[in-house]
Design an enzyme around this catalytic site. Structure first.
Site, PDB file in Angstrom:
ATOM      1  N   ASP A 162      -6.264   6.783 -13.749  1.00 23.29           N
ATOM      2  CA  ASP A 162      -5.447   6.850 -12.540  1.00 23.29           C
ATOM      3  C   ASP A 162      -3.987   6.886 -12.982  1.00 23.29           C
ATOM      4  OD1 ASP A 162      -4.004   6.470 -10.250  1.00 23.29           O
ATOM      5  OD2 ASP A 162      -4.930   4.546  -9.696  1.00 23.29           O
ATOM      6  N   LYS A 197       4.203   9.652  -5.561  1.00 27.76           N
ATOM      7  CA  LYS A 197       5.082   8.946  -6.489  1.00 27.76           C
ATOM      8  C   LYS A 197       5.917   9.947  -7.291  1.00 27.76           C
ATOM      9  CE  LYS A 197       2.400   5.442  -5.250  1.00 27.76           C
ATOM     10  NZ  LYS A 197       1.042   4.970  -5.417  1.00 27.76           N
ATOM     11  N   TRP A 218      -4.263  -2.171  -9.055  1.00 31.76           N
ATOM     12  CA  TRP A 218      -4.931  -0.886  -8.805  1.00 31.76           C
ATOM     13  C   TRP A 218      -6.249  -0.788  -9.556  1.00 31.76           C
ATOM     14  CZ3 TRP A 218      -3.948   1.244  -4.493  1.00 31.76           C
ATOM     15  CH2 TRP A 218      -2.660   1.186  -3.956  1.00 31.76           C
TER      16      TRP A 218
HETATM   17  C1  LIG Z   1      -0.149   4.400  -5.006  1.00 27.15           C
HETATM   18  C2  LIG Z   1      -1.273   4.245  -5.936  1.00 27.15           C
HETATM   19  C3  LIG Z   1      -2.599   4.405  -5.514  1.00 27.15           C
HETATM   20  C4  LIG Z   1      -3.003   4.649  -4.075  1.00 27.15           C
HETATM   21  O1  LIG Z   1      -2.658   5.890  -3.658  1.00 27.15           O
HETATM   22  P1  LIG Z   1      -3.087   6.361  -2.178  1.00 27.15           P
HETATM   23  O2  LIG Z   1      -2.672   7.797  -2.220  1.00 27.15           O
HETATM   24  O3  LIG Z   1      -2.309   5.534  -1.210  1.00 27.15           O
HETATM   25  O4  LIG Z   1      -4.525   6.176  -2.035  1.00 27.15           O
HETATM   26  C5  LIG Z   1      -3.595   4.280  -6.463  1.00 27.15           C
HETATM   27  N1  LIG Z   1      -3.310   4.010  -7.750  1.00 27.15           N
HETATM   28  C6  LIG Z   1      -2.049   3.831  -8.183  1.00 27.15           C
HETATM   29  C7  LIG Z   1      -1.792   3.533  -9.616  1.00 27.15           C
HETATM   30  C8  LIG Z   1      -0.989   3.948  -7.289  1.00 27.15           C
HETATM   31  O5  LIG Z   1       0.270   3.787  -7.707  1.00 27.15           O
END
Ligand SMILES: *Cc1c(COP(=O)(O)O)cnc(C)c1O
Length: 359
Positions: A171, A195, A102
């Site tokens: 993030d 998540k 990521w």
């Molecule tokens: C799932 C995830 C993303 C991407 O999320 P989207 O909503 O599909 O764009 C980005 N960063 C992390 C750490 C993730 O787990």
């Protein structure tokens, strides 16, 4: 109908109590005579839902009034671009820590807006660890320092933050609300909902207000953080139903005792699973034990030819979506807030029995 234990990395399991409440309110929300899906986003009813979601999140994470809480669309991936588009205005570089898949995606988007200074990377160790923070080469004139404290695919998590004068942009998609954090140490926190927060379709962005001056008028209106903040996430129609479900998840989390209480359970869940993996010669986890994720637990089988059988039998045993990410293979159990201890125990029991049969 029977519900299984769902280990999907995202969209992930939601608390059953939340789904039941949404079901009960589906046709008629609180006497409004319509579903939340059918309400004007400017109605007093929906405005109260948005205000409630915001207030609950602020309570759960002790977010003070120096921060704006935005509910946006496009997912965390849109923010990979939207953040540098807003925050690098007036700066030449942005600093990024590279701890896995990521981080790499965030870096790729940032390069479209600024010079990216990768301050540290564990690529050479196949992302099984985190760079020593004392070795980071942070350019203190950069726009910000970006990190991904829980790498969902690799199963790597860290809770300490590097020492820097830069605003830290994080993030937290796959770890937000799973453990205590000090929001005041961050400039921006963002997290896709699917998540630990709710269904896909909404992404949360917690941004320190002093950073909003960086947003240029030349940005597309819907990408402009200052505009979105001034309009309380309602520059256009926000993802109303996803925000409503996020509010229900926040309500559920408050009823569990909040972040501190769920963190204690998350520690027990992860510990039980890693302890079992470490005790077995049949399963293995490659991550430096100091940085193993509490939320995403990847593991391999000593005999990889048994993987498809493992997946078939686990599915039949009511343990859903244990396949690892398509880029890394193996297995991965995502055990977010909504996964109860019983689900982790059922997984360990299954793993033990599978090892007995095939080990
Ligand atoms: C799932 C995830 C993303 C991407 O999320 P989207 O909503 O599909 O764009 C980005 N960063 C992390 C750490 C993730 O787990």
């Amino acid at each position: 109908m029977s519900r299984v234990y769902n280990f999907c990395s995202g969209p992930a399991a939601l608390p059953e109590a939340v789904l039941k409440k949404a079901q009960a309110e589906m046709l008629d929300w609180h006497g409004a005579g319509v579903s939340v899906m059918e309400m004007s986003h400017r109605s007093t009813e929906f405005m109260s839902i948005l205000a409630s979601a915001k207030a609950r999140l602020k309570r759960l994470l002790s977010i003070n009034d120096d921060y704006e809480v935005l509910f946006l669309q496009g997912g965390a991936s849109t923010l990979f671009a939207q953040i540098p588009a807003n925050l690098t205005n007036g700066f030449e570089t942005a600093c990024y820590l590279d701890t896995g898949a990521w981080s790499i995606k965030a870096i790729k988007e940032a390069k479209k807006y600024a010079k990216v200074n990768v301050v540290g990377s564990t690529k050479e160790q196949n992302y099984t660890s985190v760079p020593a923070f004392s070795d980071l080469e942070i350019d203190e004139k950069a726009a910000y320092l970006h990190l991904c404290p829980n790498e969902t695919i690799g199963g790597l998590e860290f809770s300490e933050l590097p020492d820097t004068s830069l605003p830290i942009v994080a993030d937290l998609s796959s770890t937000i609300l799973s453990r205590k954090i000090d929001v005041s140490k961050y400039g921006v926190i963002y997290a896709g909902a699917q998540k630990n927060i709710g269904p896909a379709g909404v992404v949360i962005c917690i941004i320190r207000k002093d950073l909003l001056v960086r947003s240029s008028d030349r940005l597309p209106t819907l990408w402009n953080f200052a505009n979105l903040a001034a309009n309380d996430s309602m520059t256009n129609t926000p993802p109303t139903f996803a925000i409503y479900l996020a509010d229900l998840v926040f309500e559920w989390l408050e009823a569990q005792g909040g972040v501190e209480a769920i963190e204690a359970i998350n520690i027990r869940k992860a510990q039980a699973l890693y302890d079992y993996i470490d005790s077995s010669a049949f399963y293995a986890n490659p991550i430096d034990p100091a940085y193993r994720s509490r939320m995403n637990v990847p593991f391999t089988l000593a005999d990889s030819s048994l993987e498809s059988l493992f997946l078939k039998e686990s599915e039949a045993a009511g343990l859903r979506t244990l396949a690892g990410h398509r880029s890394v293979g193996g297995m991965r159990a995502s055990i977010y807030n909504a996964m109860p201890m019983e689900g982790v125990e059922a997984l360990i029991d299954f793993m033990r029995a599978f090892e007995k049969r095939h080990g």
